[in-house]
Design an enzyme around this catalytic site. Structure first.
Site, PDB file in Angstrom:
ATOM      1  N   GLY A  15      -2.078  -5.614   1.015  1.00 23.33           N
ATOM      2  CA  GLY A  15      -2.694  -5.630  -0.306  1.00 23.33           C
ATOM      3  C   GLY A  15      -3.450  -6.923  -0.562  1.00 23.33           C
ATOM      4  O   GLY A  15      -3.016  -8.008  -0.163  1.00 23.33           O
ATOM      5  N   GLN A  34      -1.749 -14.242   1.871  1.00 28.31           N
ATOM      6  CA  GLN A  34      -0.961 -13.560   2.901  1.00 28.31           C
ATOM      7  C   GLN A  34      -1.859 -12.717   3.797  1.00 28.31           C
ATOM      8  O   GLN A  34      -1.715 -12.714   5.030  1.00 28.31           O
ATOM      9  CB  GLN A  34       0.097 -12.674   2.236  1.00 28.31           C
ATOM     10  N   SER A  85       3.074  -5.244  -9.303  1.00 25.60           N
ATOM     11  CA  SER A  85       3.934  -6.087  -8.476  1.00 25.60           C
ATOM     12  C   SER A  85       5.377  -5.666  -8.704  1.00 25.60           C
ATOM     13  O   SER A  85       5.758  -5.308  -9.828  1.00 25.60           O
ATOM     14  CB  SER A  85       3.776  -7.560  -8.882  1.00 25.60           C
ATOM     15  N   HIS A 122       5.547   0.649  -5.757  1.00 25.77           N
ATOM     16  CA  HIS A 122       4.783   1.037  -6.939  1.00 25.77           C
ATOM     17  C   HIS A 122       3.445   1.597  -6.460  1.00 25.77           C
ATOM     18  O   HIS A 122       3.198   1.691  -5.251  1.00 25.77           O
ATOM     19  CB  HIS A 122       4.605  -0.164  -7.880  1.00 25.77           C
ATOM     20  N   GLY A 159       0.606   0.372  -6.279  1.00 26.42           N
ATOM     21  CA  GLY A 159      -0.140  -0.528  -5.388  1.00 26.42           C
ATOM     22  C   GLY A 159       0.221  -0.255  -3.936  1.00 26.42           C
ATOM     23  O   GLY A 159      -0.653  -0.101  -3.071  1.00 26.42           O
ATOM     24  N   HIS A 160       1.535  -0.179  -3.661  1.00 23.46           N
ATOM     25  CA  HIS A 160       1.964   0.147  -2.296  1.00 23.46           C
ATOM     26  C   HIS A 160       1.427   1.513  -1.872  1.00 23.46           C
ATOM     27  O   HIS A 160       0.981   1.696  -0.735  1.00 23.46           O
ATOM     28  CB  HIS A 160       3.490   0.207  -2.212  1.00 23.46           C
TER      29      HIS A 160
HETATM   30  O1  PAF Z   1       3.966  -8.435   1.019  1.00 25.88           O
HETATM   31  C1  PAF Z   1       5.146  -8.175   1.299  1.00 25.88           C
HETATM   32  O2  PAF Z   1       5.784  -7.262   0.730  1.00 25.88           O
HETATM   33  C2  PAF Z   1       5.845  -8.983   2.361  1.00 25.88           C
HETATM   34  O3  PAF Z   1       5.437 -10.311   2.333  1.00 25.88           O
HETATM   35  C3  PAF Z   1       5.700  -8.395   3.779  1.00 25.88           C
HETATM   36  C4  PAF Z   1       4.246  -8.383   4.237  1.00 25.88           C
HETATM   37  C5  PAF Z   1       6.252  -6.983   3.797  1.00 25.88           C
HETATM   38  C6  PAF Z   1       6.502  -9.231   4.775  1.00 25.88           C
HETATM   39  O4  PAF Z   1       7.857  -9.271   4.458  1.00 25.88           O
END
Ligand code: PAF
Length: 281
Positions: free
Chosen positions: A144, A150, A182, A30, A32-33
């Site tokens: 992100g 994370q 998301s 999306h 965001g990515h």
């Molecule tokens: O944020 C994500 O989409 C996942 O946790 C990642 C960093 C690609 C690891 O699988």
């Protein structure tokens, strides 16, 4: 955009590359990515994206099988932002043998908040990110800020293992009504989608109350009220809390009024969909 499925093809594609920027994803891309991709692209070297739905970070009852896989649409989006190489390995390529070496995440970071409600999640994330870093060997990796914890896990892992990788953060992208973008938003039905921005609003209200709280008790009350307000709207909250940005520990009373030091983090289930969000203040 070159699409490579194996580590050896990836290495060949990047043989003479320097200053590679890398954005790992699980696909179903999306905006965001794509904002993370733009940050990577602006670094000047080749931009590598990965798409890999990582079984290690899903608990048996979670949505590994139903996680949306939209490869062709993802490729179109990656091309639109100038992605140079897409690494999209199959499971047997990335996990040819059982992944018995794992990255253990530290107590107090990997086992709180998301790690408390999703035991093993950060071990699964850290392990696959370490493997992907080994495959891509980027100079810069972009993550992100929506996945706040994370990002911290990856940053600290890269620092403690002396990885020559600069971890950069991309700001959370939001829909016009405030819902953080998301892949899991796609699970929401129309009524849930209309309700979903309430999580971001609840975090905003919690931040306002936390900013004027003076004691741990007042903060704890504000956190309980935030969860109760969401629960009254039909959500099942896992946590809505205020933590220090620096280490995700509970703030000392003296830190409560300090602007720029805190973050409100929340996770809650709407129907069967678990959403997370956070707000720095
Ligand atoms: O944020 C994500 O989409 C996942 O946790 C990642 C960093 C690609 C690891 O699988």
């Amino acid at each position: 955009m070159q699409i490579v499925r194996t580590v050896s093809d990836l290495r060949a594609a990047l043989r003479d590359s320097h200053a590679t920027a890398f954005v790992p994803t699980m696909g179903n891309l999306h905006d965001g990515h794509l904002s993370l991709m733009r940050i990577g692209k602006a670094c000047g070297g080749p931009l590598v994206a990965s798409i890999f739905v990582n079984r290690l970070q899903f608990a048996p009852h979670e949505d590994f099988d139903s996680y949306p896989r939209t490869f062709e649409a993802d490729c179109d989006k990656l091309r639109s932002v100038g992605c140079d190489v897409l690494f999209a390995p199959g499971e047997r390529e990335l996990y040819p043998v059982e992944q018995t070496f794992r990255i253990a995440t530290p107590h107090g970071l990997g086992d709180i908040l998301e790690g408390e409600f999703r035991p093993g999640f950060f071990e699964g994330v850290a392990t696959v990110v370490m493997k992907l870093f080994g495959c891509v060997q980027p100079a810069v990796a972009v993550f992100g800020q929506k996945d706040y914890q994370q990002l911290m896990v990856v940053r600290r892992m890269a620092a403690q293992f002396n990885l020559p990788i600069e971890v950069r953060a991309g700001a959370t992208m939001r829909e016009p009504d405030g819902l953080a973008m998301s892949s899991r938003n796609g699970y929401l039905d129309a009524a849930q989608r209309a309700e979903a921005p309430a999580l971001a609003r609840a975090l905003g209200e919690l931040a306002v109350r936390a900013a004027t709280a003076r004691t741990a008790r007042e903060l704890a009350q504000a956190e309980r009220d935030a969860s109760a307000a969401l629960a009254a709207r039909g959500w099942k909250p896992d946590y809505l809390v205020v933590r220090r940005r620096a280490d995700l520990a509970a703030p000392e009373p003296a830190e409560l009024g300090r602007e720029g030091a805190l973050v409100a983090l929340g996770a809650a289930r709407l129907g069967t969909t678990r959403l997370i969000d956070n707000l720095e203040f």
